[in-house]
Design a protein around this motif. Sequence first.
Motif, mmCIF file in Angstrom:
data_model
loop_
_atom_site.group_PDB
_atom_site.id
_atom_site.type_symbol
_atom_site.label_atom_id
_atom_site.label_comp_id
_atom_site.label_asym_id
_atom_site.label_seq_id
_atom_site.Cartn_x
_atom_site.Cartn_y
_atom_site.Cartn_z
ATOM 1 N N UNK A 198 9.169 7.547 -9.461
ATOM 2 C CA UNK A 198 8.607 8.049 -8.200
ATOM 3 C C UNK A 198 9.008 7.158 -7.029
ATOM 4 N N UNK A 199 8.965 5.864 -7.260
ATOM 5 C CA UNK A 199 9.316 4.914 -6.212
ATOM 6 C C UNK A 199 10.796 5.038 -5.844
ATOM 7 N N UNK A 200 11.647 5.193 -6.842
ATOM 8 C CA UNK A 200 13.087 5.325 -6.600
ATOM 9 C C UNK A 200 13.406 6.624 -5.864
ATOM 10 N N UNK A 201 12.753 7.728 -6.231
ATOM 11 C CA UNK A 201 12.959 8.998 -5.528
ATOM 12 C C UNK A 201 12.549 8.875 -4.069
ATOM 13 N N UNK A 202 11.443 8.197 -3.825
ATOM 14 C CA UNK A 202 10.969 7.989 -2.459
ATOM 15 C C UNK A 202 11.979 7.177 -1.652
ATOM 16 N N UNK A 203 12.537 6.139 -2.256
ATOM 17 C CA UNK A 203 13.538 5.310 -1.572
ATOM 18 C C UNK A 203 14.791 6.113 -1.261
ATOM 19 N N UNK A 204 15.216 6.960 -2.205
ATOM 20 C CA UNK A 204 16.403 7.786 -1.969
ATOM 21 C C UNK A 204 16.172 8.759 -0.827
ATOM 22 N N UNK A 205 14.990 9.392 -0.804
ATOM 23 C CA UNK A 205 14.678 10.323 0.296
ATOM 24 C C UNK A 205 14.649 9.587 1.636
ATOM 25 N N UNK A 206 14.073 8.392 1.639
ATOM 26 C CA UNK A 206 14.015 7.611 2.874
ATOM 27 C C UNK A 206 15.420 7.214 3.330
ATOM 28 N N UNK A 214 0.824 -1.211 0.000
ATOM 29 C CA UNK A 214 0.000 0.000 0.000
ATOM 30 C C UNK A 214 0.861 1.266 0.000
ATOM 31 N N UNK A 215 1.945 1.251 0.764
ATOM 32 C CA UNK A 215 2.844 2.413 0.786
ATOM 33 C C UNK A 215 3.471 2.634 -0.588
ATOM 34 N N UNK A 216 3.910 1.561 -1.226
ATOM 35 C CA UNK A 216 4.527 1.688 -2.544
ATOM 36 C C UNK A 216 3.527 2.186 -3.581
#
Length: 169
Positions: A152-160, A57-59
């Motif tokens: 979008x998913x990769x940017x989110x992972x980098x920010x995390x 769900x988060x992804x």
Amino acid sequence: MQRWIWIALFSMTFAELGQAQSNGTSHATTTEETAVKSSANSYFVLGATPKQEAILRAQIEVMHPEVLPLRVIFVPHWKYLGTTKTFQLHVPTGYTSALFSHLPSRTVFIDADRYQSDDSLGYWMAHELGHLATNSSKESDAEKGARELRKRLEEWRKRAAQKTLTPAS
């Protein structure tokens, strides 16, 4: 024979949905109440562990696809193989499939026994969401649709990752 397979598959799917939607009360819920409850997520996840469901769900929320699936169903390998035969899934020679989408019902099936990692789940879910967004069974169309979702998913992972590496001040 094939008609009975379809009937059995849909009856099992709807039986699972009916159990998943039970709220434990004896009074009947109206369509409006059900719509309000499900509108926040707009899709059901069945057969997943709580951790898998939360990660999925988060992804999906991060990818923010134009078209959401109606159902995401984690099934054991033996049932996954039967479902691929029922829907006559054609996988190119040399490839395997751990997920597939049934476009008419907007259902994504996931082989729970071949669940490798959270990252691979997001990567391949983007592909399946690409199928839904393009409403096409062509793999090239799905990949085009998945490109932006994966970014979008990769940017989110980098920010995390940056948040975990940066010490709190």
